[in-house]
Design a protein around this motif. Structure first.
Motif, PDB file in Angstrom:
ATOM      1  N   UNK A   1    -120.018  -4.887  30.682  1.00 45.15           N
ATOM      2  CA  UNK A   1    -118.859  -4.793  31.563  1.00 45.15           C
ATOM      3  C   UNK A   1    -118.275  -3.387  31.602  1.00 45.15           C
ATOM      4  N   UNK A   2    -117.960  -2.831  30.449  1.00 39.65           N
ATOM      5  CA  UNK A   2    -117.331  -1.509  30.506  1.00 39.65           C
ATOM      6  C   UNK A   2    -117.438  -0.796  29.176  1.00 39.65           C
ATOM      7  N   UNK A   3    -117.025   0.448  29.184  1.00 42.38           N
ATOM      8  CA  UNK A   3    -116.837   1.170  27.940  1.00 42.38           C
ATOM      9  C   UNK A   3    -115.566   0.644  27.296  1.00 42.38           C
ATOM     10  N   UNK A   4    -115.435   0.835  25.985  1.00 41.10           N
ATOM     11  CA  UNK A   4    -114.200   0.368  25.362  1.00 41.10           C
ATOM     12  C   UNK A   4    -112.992   1.031  26.004  1.00 41.10           C
ATOM     13  N   UNK A   5    -111.959   0.239  26.180  1.00 40.04           N
ATOM     14  CA  UNK A   5    -110.695   0.764  26.696  1.00 40.04           C
ATOM     15  C   UNK A   5    -109.794   0.896  25.484  1.00 40.04           C
ATOM     16  N   UNK A   6    -109.347   2.124  25.178  1.00 39.47           N
ATOM     17  CA  UNK A   6    -108.623   2.311  23.924  1.00 39.47           C
ATOM     18  C   UNK A   6    -107.132   2.389  24.184  1.00 39.47           C
TER      19      UNK A   6
END
Lengths: 343, 330, 350
Positions: B314-319
């Motif tokens: 789905x995506x890269x980590x959202x920090x």
């Protein structure tokens, strides 16, 4: 409590039979309390010798704090078990209160006093429903509270609709974490528990209502024939259990600052509270209740579970440790009480 | 009955166009029934998925149902699946309580021609058509380590607070973070791993116990929603804010106060709302047979995704950190 | 003391019909329920095969309920059925995966494990004189830990298809193996409890333990055997679940407990013991099982279904009390105590 005293004050007949055995009962009760205290001290010293931080003030404070919520529920459970009943619905009552008060506080800034009011209403209403079903319709308590367990847990979902409590206002957090006074490092939840314990201890041991409860647990027919109003006493007992479970829910949400739909039911508070009451020396067969023992039982459980962490026992064995502890305490207690009877 | 429906369709179509030309590529002519089955109903994280899914369902001409068990049990999910099969749903999307127990029921669904899309926590690969992985495991392992390691000494002692010993996704993350830690912070050691059973109270108690029993711990990694909150609350209660850093993953609403208080410096996750949208896009495309186990597709304004052996990352980590956390509400 | 036994047997065999009033009502309800669902809920009736197939989703509950009935008839309770089911299944899976035994031999060993666990319960209850509730609560924690430890991080899964057929397959694509197993067990338990000396002993102990003791019955042995039966059936249910899921998990039995107690009690078994029949329990299992499946198919959520189950339990037992005119709760207790300790009552009344 006062209302019940005046109402049941006409039925003095029940008192003598209870009084006769009071001395023996007190002896038995004290043995259990001493056993629990000695056992807790032994564990404290033994584990403390290995890791001195175990007996640090801070750790002991949290061991006490961590037992407060369960002990509150277990005090209510003790009332019910003393009448030979059982209340499985304490878990959803606790969860419902935590979710309702927490969401109202989070969403519309309900003041803490209002939260107390709501907790009281939830506990009273749901407890009364239990009590009426048990006493009026003469359905066995385990069945009543099994049924209401499902229904009350449904209410949590209906009310919360999937939202959860993430943060509580400062007043709540202060109630859950603060100390009585800056110079007196006793946490407010511990004080709350102490007050509830005192009320329960006094009401069970020194009021006619308490005697009626024990008389019903001993022999409901005899109590009935002696003029104890079995129905109203039973209803009150479930009301107390409901209110204390609700109070525990409020303390929970204040202490942890969070609540979800699985609060209470997910931790199997109903089974844990029964276990704590029985560890404390209350007899599942009814007729015997030990409020101080219940609180000591909750404390002892907390001490044991913390000790397992300090001893680096793998986490999967924690619940086995709890089970073993229940077995040992309760069977030892049985032995003692039998020995006491024999002598 | 008819006219409002038509109107709704028209609105949906217009919305579809308004978000960009991509949506126009998706054939939404037939209304389909899609169910989203979380581990249990009543948790914010899953609710965030639902929020996104409802939005996307409007655009994609999907009759959407969010349903699940009241306890986090596989049996409960299986019962729900069975009812969805009987009700002839077109697509079932789910995040599983565990990968093995759900498989037979989902295979049964696939045999009936129902498409199965798993997200968040996977089921056995032969029991679903597509799996939407939140983030790639190695990247998430890295993010979890960095959420704590950046703020403590390189030879610090770390504790892990997870959900249960056999939680699939948590174990995958813990494996990934150990690999990353061994490579980049070889002197860091994990002194204890405890479990909070995904319960706020048990997580808090476990957090307190970790800190009391291991006074040399300066970082706790808690890759579970309840566990991170429990660990952070424990640090705060013991007055160790700043001395012990908590990292992990949880939805922003539950950790907001701890991020602002500085107990948590960063906390990786992903956008749960948008993930819910993607779940619906994949459901629609899977029903249309418009994507294959290895293909690239466009999901409206979410962008372009690649399926590899049925797995869609789905995506890269959202920090989340103190600066950006107020932009997210779920 | 023989008198008491005679009255018990007389009461038990007094009815010439195979079903008494309560069981007939449950049967009627079941028929109405199934007919109503078939007509009213689209997707519920999809051929006789699928209708029978629905039972696969809840019969493990029924298997546990049969064993639990015996324990409850003795006046006890077994809270450890869930963890015994999980542990039995895990033992089976570990024998199969770890020691490469044949799956059926492993299954046998798993069921045997259940018997041993039940025996441990029984010994704790009879030898240490512990209340069944507290003893099985404690062992449920212990068995749960052992199960989690044995299962490890990746519990075994993917059993051979021949084994999976037990939980998922049908004979001739029509009658599920589970259903056959359950019917055989139900008939066996029904005969055991109503026609054998053992069954009468169990009911007698539950009805009046003291009287049973004075009549020379080896009460502890019978009680212990009831827990062995309960453990065996719980482990068997665990193995059926393992086959249904083709996987094992330490927590997979957790949901069994509360539902099966509900089934046993709704079936007309008195929670105080000494009264109730297997036929009623079988009806209740089918009634509640079909209800849950039907409501879910009708589109009700799990939450509503759970609430309705709770409400049905309360209503049913309340009606039963009103109809029978004496109740099963304190009213029954009064009755029993009056009969028993006749001397004590007037004394207290003075």
């Amino acid at each position: 409590m006062k209302a019940s005293m005046t109402e049941t004050s006409g039925f003095k007949t029940v008192a003598p039979s209870v009084k006769d055995s009071r001395a023996t009962r007190r002896a038995r009760r004290e043995t259990r309390e001493i056993t629990l205290i000695v056992a807790a001290v032994v564990v404290l010293l033994a584990v403390g010798a290995i890791n001195h931080r175990f007996v640090s003030f801070e750790n002991i404070r949290f061991m006490v704090l961590n037992s407060v919520v369960l002990s509150l529920v277990a005090l209510g459970q003790t009332w019910v078990i003393a009448t030979k009943g059982i209340d499985l619905s304490v878990a959803p009552i606790m969860g419902l209160t935590a979710v309702v008060t927490g969401l109202l506080a989070q969403g519309s800034g309900l003041p803490l006093i209002g939260a107390f009011g709501i907790a009281l209403v939830i506990g009273l209403v749901l407890g009364t429903i239990n009590g009426l079903l048990v006493a009026r319709l003469t359905i066995p308590p385990i069945i009543v509270t099994l049924g209401t367990y499902s229904i009350y847990s449904g209410l949590i979902f209906i009310y919360s609709n999937g939202t959860q409590v993430d943060q509580v206002p400062a007043a709540y957090a202060a109630f859950g974490n603060g100390r009585i006074a800056p110079w007196l490092p006793i946490p407010i939840p511990v004080l709350t528990l102490a007050i509830v314990l005192f009320l329960c201890w006094f009401a069970l041991g020194y009021t006619l209502f308490g005697r009626a409860v024990l008389a019903i647990g001993n022999n409901a027919v005899a109590a009935y024939n002696a003029g104890v109003s079995v129905i109203s006493t039973q209803v009150r007992v479930y009301m107390i259990s409901g209110v204390l479970a609700a109070l525990a829910g409020l303390v929970f949400v204040c202490y942890t600052g969070s609540a979800t739909v699985t609060t209470g039911t997910g931790d199997h508070v109903e089974l844990q509270s029964i276990a704590v009451a029985l560890i404390g020396g209350t007899a599942i067969a009814g007729g015997r209740g030990n409020m101080i023992g219940t609180v000591l039982g909750g404390l002892f459980l907390s001490v044991i579970l913390t000790a397992l962490v300090f001893l680096h026992v793998p986490p999967i064995w924690y619940s086995a440790g709890e089970g073993a502890m229940i077995l040992v305490t309760v069977t030892l207690g049985m032995r003692q009480s039998r020995a006491g009877k024999a002598s | 009955m008819r006219n409002p429906k038509k109107a709704a369709l028209l609105v949906a179509a217009m919305l579809g166009f308004s978000v960009g030309a991509h949506a126009a590529n998706i054939d939404t002519s037939k209304r389909i029934h899609v169910a989203m089955v979380p581990k249990l109903i009543g948790l914010s994280v899953f609710k965030a998925n639902e929020k996104g899914a409802i939005e996307a369902a409007k655009k994609l001409n999907i009759n959407f149902l969010y349903t699940g068990p009241v306890t986090a049990s596989a049996q409960g999910q299986v019962d729900v699946f069975n009812s969805l099969i009987a009700r002839r749903f077109n697509v079932i999307t789910t995040t599983s309580n565990n990968p093995t127990e759900l498989a037979p029921a989902l295979r049964r669904a696939m045999k009936m021609g129902i498409k199965v899309v798993s997200y968040d926590s996977d089921v056995a690969p032969d029991a679903r058509d597509f799996f939407i992985q939140n983030t790639a495991y190695p990247e998430f392992g890295k993010a979890l380590v960095e959420s704590v390691a950046k703020y403590i000494k390189p030879d610090a002692k770390i504790a892990i607070l997870s959900s249960t010993p056999d939680a699939t996704i948590q174990n995958a993350w813990i494996g990934a973070l150990k690999t990353y830690m061994a490579a980049h912070y070889p002197k860091m050691t994990i002194v204890t791993t405890q479990y909070g059973q995904s319960s706020p109270s048990q997580s808090l108690t476990a957090g307190l116990n970790i800190l009391q029993a291991n006074p040399d711990v300066t970082g706790i990694i808690a890759p579970d929603g309840a566990a991170e909150v429990g660990a952070a609350a424990a640090v705060q209660k013991l007055g160790l804010t700043g001395k012990v850093i908590v990292g992990g993953c949880s939805d922003p609403d539950s950790i907001r106060q701890y991020v602002k208080a500085g107990v948590i410096k960063e906390s990786p996750l992903w956008d749960e709302v948008k993930e819910g949208e993607l779940v619906m896009y994949v459901a629609r495309l899977a029903y249309n047979n418009a994507i294959h186990k290895n293909s690239t597709f466009t999901a409206g304004d979410l962008g372009t995704f690649t399926a590899k052996d049925g797995v869609i990352i789905f995506s890269k980590p959202l920090i989340f950190n103190a600066q950006n956390i107020d932009q997210y509400h779920f | 003391m023989k008198e008491v036994e005679n009255t018990v047997t007389a009461r038990r065999t007094g009815s010439r019909f195979p079903l008494d009033g309560w069981e007939r009502s449950l049967l009627a309800l079941l028929v109405v329920e199934i007919a109503g669902f078939c007509i009213g809920i689209p997707g519920f009736y999809d051929g006789i095969g699928s209708l029978l197939g629905l039972t696969q989703n809840f019969l493990p509950f029924g298997i546990v309920a049969l064993g639990l009935s015996v324990v409850i008839l003795t006046g006890g309770i077994d809270l450890s059925v869930g963890s015994m089911a999980g542990l039995g299944a895990i033992v089976m899976a570990e024998f199969w995966q770890g020691l490469h035994l044949s799956i059926w031999l492993s299954a046998l060993l798993g069921v045997g494990t259940g018997a041993v666990l039940g025996w441990i319960n029984g010994m704790i209850i009879t030898r240490l004189n512990t209340e069944p509730l507290i003893a099985t609560l404690a062992t449920s924690f212990i068995y749960g830990s052992v199960g989690t430890a044995l299962a490890g991080e990746n519990p075994p899964a993917g059993f051979p298809d021949s084994f999976n057929a037990l939980g998922q397959g049908e004979v001739g694509g029509l009658i599920p193996y589970q259903l056959i197993l359950f019917v055989v067990l139900a008939i066996f338990f029904s005969l055991l409890m109503s026609r054998s000396a053992y069954g009468r002993k169990v009911v007698m102990i539950g009805y009046n333990g003291e009287a049973a003791r004075y009549s020379g019955m080896r009460v502890p042995r019978v009680i212990c055997s009831a827990y062995v039966i309960s453990g065996t059936m719980a482990a068997l249910a665990g193995i059926v679940l393992a086959s249904y899921y083709s996987a094992v998990r330490p927590d997979m039995g957790d949901i069994l407990l509360l539902t099966t107690i509900t089934m046993v009690v709704l079936g007309g078994v008195s929670i105080f013991g000494g009264e109730g029949r297997i036929a009623g329990v079988v009806m209740a299992v089918l009634l509640l099982g079909v209800l849950r499946q039907g409501m879910l198919i009708a589109g009700f959520s799990d939450m509503v279904t759970t609430m309705v189950t709770g409400a049905i339990l309360l209503t049913a037992i309340a009606i039963r009390n009103l109809v029978s005119g004496r109740g099963t709760g304190f009213a029954l207790l009064f009755l029993r105590l009056r009969r028993l300790g006749g001397g004590k009552v007037p004394e207290a009344a003075e």
